[in-house]
Design an enzyme around this catalytic site. Sequence first.
Site, short mmCIF file in Angstrom:
data_model
loop_
_atom_site.label_atom_id
_atom_site.label_comp_id
_atom_site.label_asym_id
_atom_site.label_seq_id
_atom_site.Cartn_x
_atom_site.Cartn_y
_atom_site.Cartn_z
N GLU A 1 55.87 -17.06 23.96
CA GLU A 1 55.59 -18.27 23.18
C GLU A 1 56.89 -19.05 23.01
OE1 GLU A 1 53.00 -20.12 21.67
OE2 GLU A 1 54.77 -21.34 21.21
N HIS B 1 32.30 -24.76 14.74
CA HIS B 1 31.28 -25.70 15.20
C HIS B 1 29.98 -25.00 15.55
CE1 HIS B 1 33.62 -29.28 14.95
NE2 HIS B 1 34.60 -28.80 15.70
N ARG C 1 44.67 -33.09 20.75
CA ARG C 1 43.66 -32.35 21.52
C ARG C 1 44.04 -32.41 23.00
NH1 ARG C 1 41.65 -36.30 18.44
NH2 ARG C 1 40.14 -35.90 16.80
N ILE D 1 41.56 -26.69 26.95
CA ILE D 1 40.87 -26.06 25.82
C ILE D 1 41.08 -26.92 24.57
CG2 ILE D 1 40.45 -23.91 24.56
CD1 ILE D 1 40.08 -23.66 27.65
N CYS E 1 52.84 -30.17 -5.26
CA CYS E 1 54.25 -30.60 -5.15
C CYS E 1 54.81 -30.38 -3.76
CB CYS E 1 55.11 -29.94 -6.22
SG CYS E 1 55.84 -28.37 -5.78
#
Length: 484
Positions: free
Chosen positions: A34, A52, A312, A343, A444
């Site tokens: 990553e 969804h 996206r 994706i 805050c």
Amino acid sequence: MNQVYDVIIIGAGVVGSAVAREFARYRLKVGVLEKELDVCCETSGRNSGVLHGGFTYKTGSLKAKCSVEGNAEFDQVAAELDVPFKRTGKVVVGFTEDDMQSLLRFKAVGDANGVPGLEIIDKGRLAELDSSAGGEFAMYSPSSGILNPFIYTVALAENAKQNGVDFYFGNEVLSVQRKNEIYEIATGESFYKARWVVNCAGLNSAKISSMLGIDGYTIGGFKGEYFVLDKKVGKYLNMPVYPAPGSNGGFATHATPTVDGNVLIGPDSTLVADFEDYGVTPAALKGLIVDGAKMFNHVKREHFIRNFSGIRPKLIDKETKQVLDFVVESRSEAPNVINLVGIESPGITSALPLARRTVALFKDQERLIPNEKFNPRRQGILCFAKQSDAIKKELIEQDPNYGEIICRCETVTKAEILQAIHNCLGVTTVTGIKNRTRAMMGRCQGGYCETRIVQLLQQELHKQETDIVYSRSGSEMFTGKVRI
Ligand SMILES: Cc1cc2nc3c(=O)[nH]c(=O)nc-3n(C[C@H](O)[C@H](O)[C@H](O)COP(=O)(O)OP(=O)(O)OC[C@H]3O[C@@H](n4cnc5c(N)ncnc54)[C@H](O)[C@@H]3O)c2cc1C
């Protein structure tokens, strides 16, 4: 690094983390590379967090299949991984005859996709379901829900790690070469070897695909901006309220409750060339107020506490400019590569179904031996604020750090911050703490607790203040002490 991994996954968003967990079910040596310093730093941490139903996606498409499948299994997944989730249902509201036609069209698509329980409801029933929702009528989707997308990604990755997967953060994949059937992957930090490579690089999926020998994909970055509303108004919204989709099936600004009690207003959609352009513009925010107020009647400036955006990664057909389906593939020109491209939404809902399809492609070519030690369960950090007074007392007696409140707005204790710092993935950033505990997410926005959290990070990780980064490399927060 001389060790040869069976599988290296590129990208630790929700999809890469789900793929890692699915591979951990088998006797394989798996690693995840990553580029950022934690999971969930790109699209997976910048979205609506809606599970969804699957009624907008073309029947038979991977988007439709994966969202229906992912939706159906989520109660079990959330319980297994200790992920905050509520099956709230969702309404898609309309105002005009055109909207009604759109809802009927999408109900037909949803029915064909196997989405359970869709119904068209009138204003009276809409008011019963959610009295603060706008709209003259609606389509009701009882199976839709809301989840915490940060915790979901963390949970998938932690569970993968607990089952033997190695995570390497701050490792941006810069080049890939195949020699003697082994992939050699160079990152800014190190050098990795693997027999198989899985591309879960989100916005960079087309770029990584080319590095792996599969050319020709174009990703369009569609930015969506949001307002976050104070928890004060959370009580007024029971479920996500979306406007009737346009002819392309895309949803405009909606109002979504979060599992933690806030409300999100957004996202809009703007094409951006720069995939790191997370700026939020005044014009977009004005638009969110106008469009959001049509969905939810408590959109008032006094409730705004923050804004953010996400991008996206849509796969675009170069000629027609149409948005294409998810791609999960294995091709002969790139042996031992599994490529996940485009994706976009509903990628959170679809992460585990996509991961299972990824493992199935591997299984087509190699025998998989189950890992008998695989444990699918993961326990998250106990949220002190949600406990009864009796349990709070007990916790403080067991560990006095529960008695010290670090984040006053969200009542996050020192004990929770310490657990987040010592997360099995190795948290080093301020946002890593924020995403795991909700500290700094209140009214805050860290004004009180941020410096205290930095001190804890320094103390626990034996770092200087100048080493502490907010989220990414280069986001150092301090140049030194103000007073000695
Ligand atoms: C505004 C918005 C709203 C959305 N709402 C929803 C929703 O309500 N429900 C839903 O189901 N979905 C939703 N989505 C979609 C969902 O967020 C995405 O589909 C999903 O998060 C994609 O996950 P990912 O793991 O593929 O990508 P990412 O989370 O982007 O992960 C990819 C990872 O790859 C890493 N990476 C990239 N290049 C490299 C490299 N060279 N080397 C190493 N690492 C690299 C990145 O740093 C990143 O961490 C929404 C998306 C947006 C933007």
